[in-house]
Motif scaffolding. Structure first.
Motif, mmCIF file in Angstrom:
data_model
loop_
_atom_site.group_PDB
_atom_site.id
_atom_site.type_symbol
_atom_site.label_atom_id
_atom_site.label_comp_id
_atom_site.label_asym_id
_atom_site.label_seq_id
_atom_site.Cartn_x
_atom_site.Cartn_y
_atom_site.Cartn_z
ATOM 1 N N LYS A 1 -43.057 27.922 22.702
ATOM 2 C CA LYS A 1 -44.266 27.105 22.105
ATOM 3 C C LYS A 1 -44.722 27.923 21.006
ATOM 4 N N HIS A 2 -44.758 29.196 21.101
ATOM 5 C CA HIS A 2 -45.180 29.978 19.722
ATOM 6 C C HIS A 2 -44.160 29.758 18.660
ATOM 7 N N LEU A 3 -42.889 29.708 18.812
ATOM 8 C CA LEU A 3 -41.893 29.533 17.810
ATOM 9 C C LEU A 3 -42.246 28.198 17.253
ATOM 10 N N ARG A 4 -42.499 27.378 17.935
ATOM 11 C CA ARG A 4 -42.802 25.952 17.340
ATOM 12 C C ARG A 4 -43.900 25.814 16.530
ATOM 13 N N SER A 5 -44.990 26.775 16.644
ATOM 14 C CA SER A 5 -46.516 26.669 15.826
ATOM 15 C C SER A 5 -46.120 27.008 14.470
ATOM 16 N N PRO A 6 -47.327 26.981 13.870
ATOM 17 C CA PRO A 6 -47.371 27.317 12.294
ATOM 18 C C PRO A 6 -47.097 28.687 12.150
ATOM 19 N N ASP A 7 -47.078 29.855 13.269
ATOM 20 C CA ASP A 7 -46.776 31.086 12.623
ATOM 21 C C ASP A 7 -45.234 31.290 12.546
ATOM 22 N N PHE A 8 -44.429 30.119 12.814
ATOM 23 C CA PHE A 8 -43.027 30.322 12.721
ATOM 24 C C PHE A 8 -42.225 29.104 12.170
ATOM 25 N N ASP B 1 -43.227 25.897 12.548
ATOM 26 C CA ASP B 1 -44.140 24.871 12.285
ATOM 27 C C ASP B 1 -43.418 23.462 12.694
ATOM 28 N N VAL B 2 -43.092 23.183 13.721
ATOM 29 C CA VAL B 2 -42.419 21.966 13.787
ATOM 30 C C VAL B 2 -42.861 20.434 13.452
ATOM 31 N N LYS B 3 -44.291 20.557 13.629
ATOM 32 C CA LYS B 3 -45.147 19.337 13.309
ATOM 33 C C LYS B 3 -45.018 18.996 11.751
ATOM 34 N N GLN B 4 -44.938 19.996 10.991
ATOM 35 C CA GLN B 4 -44.934 19.649 9.609
ATOM 36 C C GLN B 4 -43.401 19.683 9.080
ATOM 37 N N PHE B 5 -42.622 20.265 9.754
ATOM 38 C CA PHE B 5 -41.160 20.630 9.604
ATOM 39 C C PHE B 5 -40.260 20.313 10.656
ATOM 40 N N PRO B 6 -39.839 19.004 11.013
ATOM 41 C CA PRO B 6 -39.518 18.726 12.210
ATOM 42 C C PRO B 6 -37.996 18.947 12.264
ATOM 43 N N THR B 7 -37.112 19.156 11.010
ATOM 44 C CA THR B 7 -35.925 19.357 11.159
ATOM 45 C C THR B 7 -35.477 20.482 10.180
#
Length: 178
Positions: free
Chosen positions: A81-88, A90-96
């Motif tokens: 969950k932390h790796l998916r966050s903006p700290d790492f 940021d999967v919402k902004q950069f999904p691929t």
């Protein structure tokens, strides 16, 4: 006219040697290894990878891969969950995460890797694992590729040096000939 027909056959035979493959997502994955606090390493993988490649023996080839960033898996849900966050990632902004090759010389594949919206040239050492007919009437080829990147080059700088900047990538690809 006869020469044109022969030339067409030669060109067609050359094109037939170009093997186009679709990546088999059930037998392909990308792993990463990164240092943690100077005392251990964390290993993870991305579970959702798609793409295709062309392989013409060691003389030429190309590859295009797309990885779904949210498929990151380190076998620890809170860390994922932390790796998916903006700290790492940021999967919402950069999904691929994407890779598109620019050159191949038999054991080195160079191309443009995009992570976190930043594109950099990366060179992978490539090893062909094998190729051949499968039990279902298809034809497959498999490769392993390795590279080391600095995550800071891609704008992922959170908690360096506690989590190392250098990240080892391994790509395991199995393709099915189209």
């Amino acid at each position: 006219m006869k020469h044109l027909a022969i030339a067409s056959l030669v060109l067609a035979a050359g094109a037939a040697n170009a093997a186009d493959y679709t990546i088999d997502p059930g037998h392909s994955f990308v792993t990463f290894e990164i240092g943690h606090l100077g005392v251990s390493k964390t290993v993870g993988r991305f579970n959702d990878i798609t793409g295709e490649f062309t392989y013409e023996g060691e003389k030429s080839g190309s590859a295009e891969l797309t990885i779904q960033s949210a498929s990151v898996d380190t076998n620890h849900e809170a860390r994922d969950k932390h790796l998916r966050s903006p700290d790492f990632l940021d999967v919402k902004q950069f999904p691929t995460i994407t890779f598109k090759s620019t050159s191949f010389n038999g054991n080195e594949l160079e191309g443009e890797l995009t992570i976190h919206g930043v594109t950099k040239t990366v060179e992978f050492d490539v090893e062909k694992i094998g190729e051949g007919k499968d039990p279902w009437g298809g034809y497959r080829a498999g490769f392993e590729a390795k590279a080391t990147i600095k995550r800071s080059d891609f704008g992922v700088t959170y908690f360096i040096p506690g989590v190392t900047d250098e990240t080892e990538l391994e790509v395991f690809i199995e393709g099915i000939r189209k």
